[in-house]
Design a protein around this motif. Structure first.
Motif, PDB file in Angstrom:
ATOM      1  N   GLU A 135       2.819   2.484 -41.742  1.00  0.00           N
ATOM      2  CA  GLU A 135       3.434   1.173 -41.988  1.00  0.00           C
ATOM      3  C   GLU A 135       3.543   0.335 -40.709  1.00  0.00           C
ATOM      4  N   ILE A 136       3.925   0.975 -39.617  1.00  0.00           N
ATOM      5  CA  ILE A 136       4.138   0.224 -38.369  1.00  0.00           C
ATOM      6  C   ILE A 136       2.848  -0.440 -37.872  1.00  0.00           C
ATOM      7  N   THR A 137       1.704   0.106 -38.257  1.00  0.00           N
ATOM      8  CA  THR A 137       0.447  -0.483 -37.767  1.00  0.00           C
ATOM      9  C   THR A 137       0.239  -1.889 -38.351  1.00  0.00           C
TER      10      THR A 137
ATOM     11  N   ALA B  57      10.262  -8.670 -35.907  1.00  0.00           N
ATOM     12  CA  ALA B  57      10.094  -7.945 -37.179  1.00  0.00           C
ATOM     13  C   ALA B  57       9.980  -6.447 -36.924  1.00  0.00           C
ATOM     14  N   CYS B  58       9.193  -6.089 -35.927  1.00  0.00           N
ATOM     15  CA  CYS B  58       9.001  -4.663 -35.644  1.00  0.00           C
ATOM     16  C   CYS B  58      10.281  -4.046 -35.078  1.00  0.00           C
ATOM     17  N   HIS B  59      10.930  -4.764 -34.195  1.00  0.00           N
ATOM     18  CA  HIS B  59      12.195  -4.245 -33.635  1.00  0.00           C
ATOM     19  C   HIS B  59      13.251  -4.084 -34.731  1.00  0.00           C
ATOM     20  N   ASP B  60      13.313  -5.069 -35.650  1.00  0.00           N
ATOM     21  CA  ASP B  60      14.309  -5.004 -36.730  1.00  0.00           C
ATOM     22  C   ASP B  60      14.108  -3.759 -37.587  1.00  0.00           C
TER      23      ASP B  60
ATOM     24  N   LYS C  51      11.767   6.713 -38.535  1.00  0.00           N
ATOM     25  CA  LYS C  51      11.031   5.984 -39.581  1.00  0.00           C
ATOM     26  C   LYS C  51       9.585   5.646 -39.164  1.00  0.00           C
ATOM     27  N   ILE C  52       9.398   5.442 -37.858  1.00  0.00           N
ATOM     28  CA  ILE C  52       8.049   5.106 -37.363  1.00  0.00           C
ATOM     29  C   ILE C  52       7.048   6.156 -37.834  1.00  0.00           C
ATOM     30  N   TRP C  53       7.450   7.420 -37.722  1.00  0.00           N
ATOM     31  CA  TRP C  53       6.544   8.530 -38.055  1.00  0.00           C
ATOM     32  C   TRP C  53       6.631   8.877 -39.533  1.00  0.00           C
TER      33      TRP C  53
ATOM     34  N   THR D 107      15.564   6.843 -26.024  1.00  0.00           N
ATOM     35  CA  THR D 107      14.651   5.984 -26.766  1.00  0.00           C
ATOM     36  C   THR D 107      15.398   5.343 -27.933  1.00  0.00           C
ATOM     37  N   THR D 108      14.932   4.162 -28.337  1.00  0.00           N
ATOM     38  CA  THR D 108      15.527   3.508 -29.508  1.00  0.00           C
ATOM     39  C   THR D 108      14.544   3.550 -30.682  1.00  0.00           C
ATOM     40  N   ALA D 109      13.471   4.321 -30.524  1.00  0.00           N
ATOM     41  CA  ALA D 109      12.464   4.405 -31.590  1.00  0.00           C
ATOM     42  C   ALA D 109      12.992   5.253 -32.747  1.00  0.00           C
TER      43      ALA D 109
ATOM     44  N   ASN E 296       5.671 -10.659 -19.541  1.00  0.00           N
ATOM     45  CA  ASN E 296       4.670 -11.716 -19.694  1.00  0.00           C
ATOM     46  C   ASN E 296       5.062 -12.742 -20.753  1.00  0.00           C
ATOM     47  N   ALA E 297       5.737 -12.291 -21.816  1.00  0.00           N
ATOM     48  CA  ALA E 297       6.106 -13.225 -22.886  1.00  0.00           C
ATOM     49  C   ALA E 297       7.296 -14.099 -22.480  1.00  0.00           C
ATOM     50  N   GLY E 298       8.172 -13.567 -21.634  1.00  0.00           N
ATOM     51  CA  GLY E 298       9.401 -14.275 -21.271  1.00  0.00           C
ATOM     52  C   GLY E 298       9.180 -15.723 -20.852  1.00  0.00           C
TER      53      GLY E 298
ATOM     54  N   ASN F 188       0.033  -7.751 -37.138  1.00  0.00           N
ATOM     55  CA  ASN F 188       0.629  -9.099 -37.114  1.00  0.00           C
ATOM     56  C   ASN F 188       0.869  -9.551 -35.683  1.00  0.00           C
ATOM     57  N   TYR F 189       1.331  -8.616 -34.872  1.00  0.00           N
ATOM     58  CA  TYR F 189       1.572  -8.921 -33.464  1.00  0.00           C
ATOM     59  C   TYR F 189       0.248  -9.309 -32.773  1.00  0.00           C
ATOM     60  N   ALA F 190      -0.795  -8.521 -33.009  1.00  0.00           N
ATOM     61  CA  ALA F 190      -2.091  -8.795 -32.382  1.00  0.00           C
ATOM     62  C   ALA F 190      -2.623 -10.163 -32.802  1.00  0.00           C
TER      63      ALA F 190
ATOM     64  N   ALA G  75       5.945  10.241 -22.659  1.00  0.00           N
ATOM     65  CA  ALA G  75       5.410   9.338 -23.683  1.00  0.00           C
ATOM     66  C   ALA G  75       6.397   8.184 -23.928  1.00  0.00           C
ATOM     67  N   ILE G  76       7.686   8.527 -24.030  1.00  0.00           N
ATOM     68  CA  ILE G  76       8.718   7.503 -24.259  1.00  0.00           C
ATOM     69  C   ILE G  76       8.684   6.474 -23.130  1.00  0.00           C
ATOM     70  N   LYS G  77       8.624   6.979 -21.893  1.00  0.00           N
ATOM     71  CA  LYS G  77       8.608   6.054 -20.747  1.00  0.00           C
ATOM     72  C   LYS G  77       7.367   5.180 -20.756  1.00  0.00           C
TER      73      LYS G  77
ATOM     74  N   LEU H 249       6.182  -4.659 -20.050  1.00  0.00           N
ATOM     75  CA  LEU H 249       5.102  -5.570 -19.648  1.00  0.00           C
ATOM     76  C   LEU H 249       4.945  -6.716 -20.642  1.00  0.00           C
ATOM     77  N   ARG H 250       5.066  -6.387 -21.927  1.00  0.00           N
ATOM     78  CA  ARG H 250       4.997  -7.454 -22.934  1.00  0.00           C
ATOM     79  C   ARG H 250       6.099  -8.480 -22.664  1.00  0.00           C
ATOM     80  N   SER H 251       7.301  -7.938 -22.470  1.00  0.00           N
ATOM     81  CA  SER H 251       8.452  -8.803 -22.285  1.00  0.00           C
ATOM     82  C   SER H 251       8.334  -9.642 -21.002  1.00  0.00           C
TER      83      SER H 251
ATOM     84  N   ASP I 231       5.424 -17.579 -34.025  1.00  0.00           N
ATOM     85  CA  ASP I 231       4.841 -16.412 -34.693  1.00  0.00           C
ATOM     86  C   ASP I 231       4.874 -15.187 -33.784  1.00  0.00           C
ATOM     87  N   LEU I 232       4.708 -15.428 -32.488  1.00  0.00           N
ATOM     88  CA  LEU I 232       4.771 -14.292 -31.559  1.00  0.00           C
ATOM     89  C   LEU I 232       6.176 -13.682 -31.591  1.00  0.00           C
ATOM     90  N   GLY I 233       7.169 -14.552 -31.417  1.00  0.00           N
ATOM     91  CA  GLY I 233       8.558 -14.074 -31.418  1.00  0.00           C
ATOM     92  C   GLY I 233       8.905 -13.332 -32.707  1.00  0.00           C
TER      93      GLY I 233
HETATM   94  C1  HEC Z   1       4.725  -2.795 -33.803  1.00  0.00           C
HETATM   95  C2  HEC Z   1       6.083  -2.700 -33.302  1.00  0.00           C
HETATM   96  C3  HEC Z   1       6.521  -3.489 -32.101  1.00  0.00           C
HETATM   97  C4  HEC Z   1       6.106  -4.745 -31.696  1.00  0.00           C
HETATM   98  C5  HEC Z   1       5.104  -5.674 -32.331  1.00  0.00           C
HETATM   99  C6  HEC Z   1       6.850  -5.038 -30.493  1.00  0.00           C
HETATM  100  N1  HEC Z   1       7.687  -4.001 -30.179  1.00  0.00           N
HETATM  101 FE1  HEC Z   1       8.917  -3.885 -28.576  1.00  0.00          FE
HETATM  102  N2  HEC Z   1       9.526  -2.057 -29.157  1.00  0.00           N
HETATM  103  C7  HEC Z   1       9.113  -1.386 -30.293  1.00  0.00           C
HETATM  104  C8  HEC Z   1       9.749  -0.087 -30.361  1.00  0.00           C
HETATM  105  C9  HEC Z   1       9.555   0.959 -31.439  1.00  0.00           C
HETATM  106  C10 HEC Z   1      10.583   0.007 -29.223  1.00  0.00           C
HETATM  107  C11 HEC Z   1      11.444   1.192 -28.801  1.00  0.00           C
HETATM  108  C12 HEC Z   1      10.661   2.032 -27.788  1.00  0.00           C
HETATM  109  C13 HEC Z   1      11.449   3.211 -27.277  1.00  0.00           C
HETATM  110  O1  HEC Z   1      12.642   3.056 -26.914  1.00  0.00           O
HETATM  111  O2  HEC Z   1      10.875   4.311 -27.224  1.00  0.00           O
HETATM  112  C14 HEC Z   1      10.425  -1.255 -28.497  1.00  0.00           C
HETATM  113  C15 HEC Z   1      11.078  -1.554 -27.313  1.00  0.00           C
HETATM  114  C16 HEC Z   1      10.976  -2.752 -26.646  1.00  0.00           C
HETATM  115  C17 HEC Z   1      11.686  -3.067 -25.424  1.00  0.00           C
HETATM  116  C18 HEC Z   1      12.639  -2.145 -24.683  1.00  0.00           C
HETATM  117  C19 HEC Z   1      11.825  -1.249 -23.744  1.00  0.00           C
HETATM  118  C20 HEC Z   1      12.677  -0.278 -22.959  1.00  0.00           C
HETATM  119  O3  HEC Z   1      12.495  -0.190 -21.721  1.00  0.00           O
HETATM  120  O4  HEC Z   1      13.520   0.415 -23.562  1.00  0.00           O
HETATM  121  C21 HEC Z   1      11.312  -4.341 -25.062  1.00  0.00           C
HETATM  122  C22 HEC Z   1      11.774  -5.116 -23.838  1.00  0.00           C
HETATM  123  C23 HEC Z   1      10.378  -4.805 -26.059  1.00  0.00           C
HETATM  124  N3  HEC Z   1      10.183  -3.818 -27.013  1.00  0.00           N
HETATM  125  C24 HEC Z   1       9.774  -6.060 -26.031  1.00  0.00           C
HETATM  126  C25 HEC Z   1       8.844  -6.488 -26.972  1.00  0.00           C
HETATM  127  C26 HEC Z   1       8.270  -7.811 -26.983  1.00  0.00           C
HETATM  128  C27 HEC Z   1       8.613  -8.928 -25.998  1.00  0.00           C
HETATM  129  C28 HEC Z   1       7.409  -7.858 -28.024  1.00  0.00           C
HETATM  130  C29 HEC Z   1       6.548  -8.999 -28.474  1.00  0.00           C
HETATM  131  C30 HEC Z   1       5.918  -9.820 -27.459  1.00  0.00           C
HETATM  132  C31 HEC Z   1       7.443  -6.550 -28.663  1.00  0.00           C
HETATM  133  N4  HEC Z   1       8.327  -5.759 -28.007  1.00  0.00           N
HETATM  134  C32 HEC Z   1       6.709  -6.213 -29.772  1.00  0.00           C
HETATM  135  C33 HEC Z   1       8.232  -1.848 -31.216  1.00  0.00           C
HETATM  136  C34 HEC Z   1       7.531  -3.044 -31.152  1.00  0.00           C
END
Ligand code: HEC
Length: 155
Positions: free
Chosen positions: A107-109, A146-149, A100-102, A95-97, A44-46, A114-116, A30-32, A40-42, A139-141
């Motif tokens: 809250e995380i939703t 915000a979620c990472h913080d 608090k998420i759970w 994992t860096t999750a 494409n967003a990069g 906001n991201y969507a 699940a973590i992977k 994939l987000r990163s 706004d995307l950034g």
């Molecule tokens: C709703 C919350 C949320 C949003 C929005 C979000 N992230 Fe994350 N992201 C996380 C969490 C939580 C982790 C940690 C996942 C883990 O390590 O299990 C993470 C991890 C990552 C990682 C590290 C993945 C890895 O291989 O360890 C990258 C890169 C990343 N996010 C990029 C992005 C980018 C780019 C966006 C926006 C375009 C984004 N995230 C939006 C919550 C979010």
């Protein structure tokens, strides 16, 4: 010599068992999976951030494709990848999750919503010129950050 070989084989066998256990752990999978989605987000967003900042040339077709990919990913129902118990206290270094998420769920939703919203607004204009891209990329950034913080372990 023979004993050493046997011991070596035994140890090699044990190592294999240990590795296959880790690989079979559903929470590690699940973590992977969620990290894969984030990658994939990163990926494409990069270039979208790069184009907005002028670090790479603006390309309407590419911008619209990449923003479209982010939008497509919104349809991915990856909820299973956020299985309870798969936080950084249980899986340090994997994992860096944060727990608090759970603990504060759902809250995380709100952060996800906001991201969507940011992705949808960006995808609507990304192919319409660098200024249009720039008007929505902030706004995307912010929505990623915000979620990472709030939900990710600080480095
Ligand atoms: C709703 C919350 C949320 C949003 C929005 C979000 N992230 Fe994350 N992201 C996380 C969490 C939580 C982790 C940690 C996942 C883990 O390590 O299990 C993470 C991890 C990552 C990682 C590290 C993945 C890895 O291989 O360890 C990258 C890169 C990343 N996010 C990029 C992005 C980018 C780019 C966006 C926006 C375009 C984004 N995230 C939006 C919550 C979010």
């Amino acid at each position: 010599m023979r004993i050493h070989t046997r011991l070596g084989l035994l140890l090699a066998g044990l190592a294999l068992v240990a590795t296959s256990h880790a690989a079979d752990d559903p929470l590690e999978k699940a973590i992977k999976a969620r990290q894969g989605e984030m990658q994939l987000r990163s990926f494409n967003a990069g270039p979208l951030f790069g184009m907005a900042k002028g670090q790479i040339d603006y390309d309407a077709e590419l911008a619209s494709k990449l923003a479209g990919n982010l939008k497509l990913l919104l349809d991915l129902d990856n909820g299973r990848a956020w299985a309870a118990g798969s936080h950084n206290e249980a899986y340090p270094g994997k994992t860096t999750a944060l727990p608090k998420i759970w603990e504060t769920y759902p809250e995380i939703t709100d952060y996800g919503k906001n991201y969507a919203k940011a992705v949808n607004e960006l995808a609507a204009v990304a192919g319409k010129g660098q200024d249009a891209l720039k008007s929505k990329i902030g706004d995307l950034g912010k929505s990623c950050k915000a979620c990472h913080d709030d939900f990710r372990e600080k480095k």
